[in-house]
Write an enzyme that holds these catalytic residues in place. Structure first.
Site, PDB file in Angstrom:
ATOM      1  CD  GLU A 198       2.522   5.140   6.457  1.00 33.64           C
ATOM      2  OE1 GLU A 198       1.910   5.030   8.216  1.00 33.64           O
ATOM      3  OE2 GLU A 198       2.156   3.579   6.511  1.00 33.64           O
ATOM      4  CG  HIS A 258       0.722   2.171   9.209  1.00 31.31           C
ATOM      5  ND1 HIS A 258       1.947   3.196   9.552  1.00 31.31           N
ATOM      6  CD2 HIS A 258       1.698   1.362   9.924  1.00 31.31           C
ATOM      7  CE1 HIS A 258       2.749   2.671   9.971  1.00 31.31           C
ATOM      8  NE2 HIS A 258       2.157   1.168  10.329  1.00 31.31           N
ATOM      9  NE  ARG A 285       8.293   3.201   9.768  1.00 32.44           N
ATOM     10  CZ  ARG A 285       7.165   2.645  10.564  1.00 32.44           C
ATOM     11  NH1 ARG A 285       6.163   1.080  10.847  1.00 32.44           N
ATOM     12  NH2 ARG A 285       6.742   2.956  11.579  1.00 32.44           N
TER      13      ARG A 285
END
Length: 332
Positions: free
Chosen positions: A276, A294, A247
Site C-alpha cells: 500500500e 484500506h 493485512r
C-alpha cells in the site's frame, strides 16, 4: 523535578481535549515536527528535543516523514523510553522483537477499530456475494445489468473466520444477523466468549475445506506472512470467496490472482494490499473483485476512539507503571 516527556509522532485529529486532560498536567508533551528520518534520529541524542523521552504516541501518518519504527529507529531511542502507544490495531510497522530487547512495551488499540473494520468486511461480503460493485459500475456506465448473472444469498453460505479477535467477533455477529448458513472460526484457541452459533474448528485445513467464504482477520507478523497461500486457497471449495480486511501480506497475492484467473474463486473482496498504497494492476482486471483503499477505520468514531485509547494506554502506564492493551507478542 521535571515531568516525564512524551512525543506525539503523527496526527492527533479528534482527541486534543483528551490529550490535555489525560496527560497535560503529568507529562511534558512534545509534538514531533521533523520532516525527515535523519532529523528525527538526530533529535533522539542527549542534546536533542526528544532526549529523555519516556513514552511515544505513534500514528501511521508519521511514517510518511520518519519511516516505520524498525530496528534502526528502536535501537536509537534513548534508554529512558519505556512505552510506545501505537494508534491502530495492526502493529506491523513496529519491530516488536527490537522493542522487547530494549525493554520497551508496545500497546495497540484493539476494540476501537472493531465496528469500522467489521462493517467494511460486511460490505465486501455482500458485494462479493451479490456482485454489487459490478452492478454499480454497470449503472454508472449506463449498462444496466449487462453481464450480470444470478448471484448468491448469504443464507446459502458457510462463513469461515480466520482469527476470532475483536474484529472477527464483531463481523461474525453482523454476518449471523443476515443470516449466513453457518459460521466457523479458527483461532489459536477457542474463544470463551464466542456465541453458541459460532463453531470452533481445531485446524485451519478444516476451516478452509468447510467454508464457502473465508474472511481474514489475523494480525500480520512473521508467522502470518503468506498464511493463506496456494495450498490453502486450493483447499477452499471451487467457487469460494475470499475477503481480507486484515493485512495484504497475510495472503499470497500471486496465488490469489491465479485462483481468480482459473475460476477456482468465485470472487474476492479486498481492503488491504501487500504494498500500500500501490495496488497490483492485475486485480483491477477482475470484475468479480471488490476493491477498497484500506477503509476499515475510516470513520470519525473509530478514529476518535483509537486516539483516545492510545492516549489512555500512555496515561495508564504513567499512573500504574503497567498499562493495558499490550500487543500479542507480549502476551504469548
Amino acid at each position: 523535578m521535571s515531568l516525564p516527556k512524551i512525543v506525539i509522532c503523527g496526527d492527533i485529529v479528534w482527541a486534543h481535549e483528551e490529550l490535555q486532560e489525560m496527560l497535560g498536567s503529568t507529562t511534558t508533551i512534545v509534538n514531533m515536527d521533523c520532516q525527515t528520518r535523519q532529523d528525527f534520529l538526530s533529535n533522539l541524542s542527549d542534546s536533542g528535543k526528544y532526549s529523555n523521552v519516556v513514552g511515544f504516541y505513534r500514528h501511521n501518518s508519521s511514517a510518511d516523514r520518519i519511516g516505520i519504527f524498525d530496528a534502526e529507529l528502536i535501537n536509537a531511542l534513548p534508554p529512558s523510553c519505556k512505552w510506545i502507544a501505537h494508534n491502530g490495531a495492526g502493529y506491523d510497522q513496529i519491530d516488536i522483537a527490537a522493542c522487547k530487547k530494549r525493554g520497551i512495551r508496545v500497546s495497540n488499540t484493539p476494540g476501537a477499530v472493531d465496528e469500522g473494520t467489521a462493517t467494511t468486511a460486511l460490505y465486501l461480503l455482500l458485494s462479493s456475494l451479490r456482485q454489487f460493485s459490478i452492478a454499480e459500475r454497470n449503472l454508472r456506465s449506463l449498462k444496466w445489468k449487462t453481464g450480470l448473472i444470478p448471484a448468491h444469498d448469504p443464507s446459502a453460505m458457510t462463513l469461515g473466520i480466520l482469527g476470532m479477535g475483536g474484529i472477527g467477533m464483531h463481523f461474525a455477529t453482523m454476518a449471523n444477523a443476515l443470516p449466513v448458513k453457518k459460521i466457523l472460526y479458527y483461532n489459536r484457541a477457542p474463544k470463551k466468549d464466542a456465541p453458541a452459533w459460532a463453531e470452533y474448528v481445531s485446524t485451519m485445513d478444516e476451516l478452509l475445506e468447510r467454508s464457502d467464504v473465508l474472511s481474514v482477520h489475523c494480525p500480520l507478523n512473521e508467522h502470518t506472512v503468506g498464511l493463506v497461500g496456494e495450498k490453502q486457497i486450493r483447499k477452499l471449495k471451487k467457487g469460494s470467496i475470499i475477503i481480507n480486511t486484515a493485512r495484504g501480506k497475510v495472503i499470497d497475492e500471486a496465488a490469489l490472482i491465479k485462483a481468480l484467473e482459473d475460476g477456482h474463486l468465485y470472487a474476492a473482496g479486498l481492503d488491504v494490499y501487500p504494498d500500500e498504497p500501490n495496488v497490483n494492476p492485475r486485480l483491477m482486471e477482475f470484475r468479480n473483485v471488490t476493491l477498497l483503499p484500506h477503509m476499515g477505520t475510516e470513520t470519525q468514531e473509530s478514529q476518535r476512539a483509537m486516539e483516545v485509547r492510545a492516549l489512555q494506554n500512555l496515561k495508564d502506564y504513567f499512573q500504574s507503571g503497567l498499562g493495558k492493551d499490550l500487543v500479542l507478542e507480549y502476551r504469548s
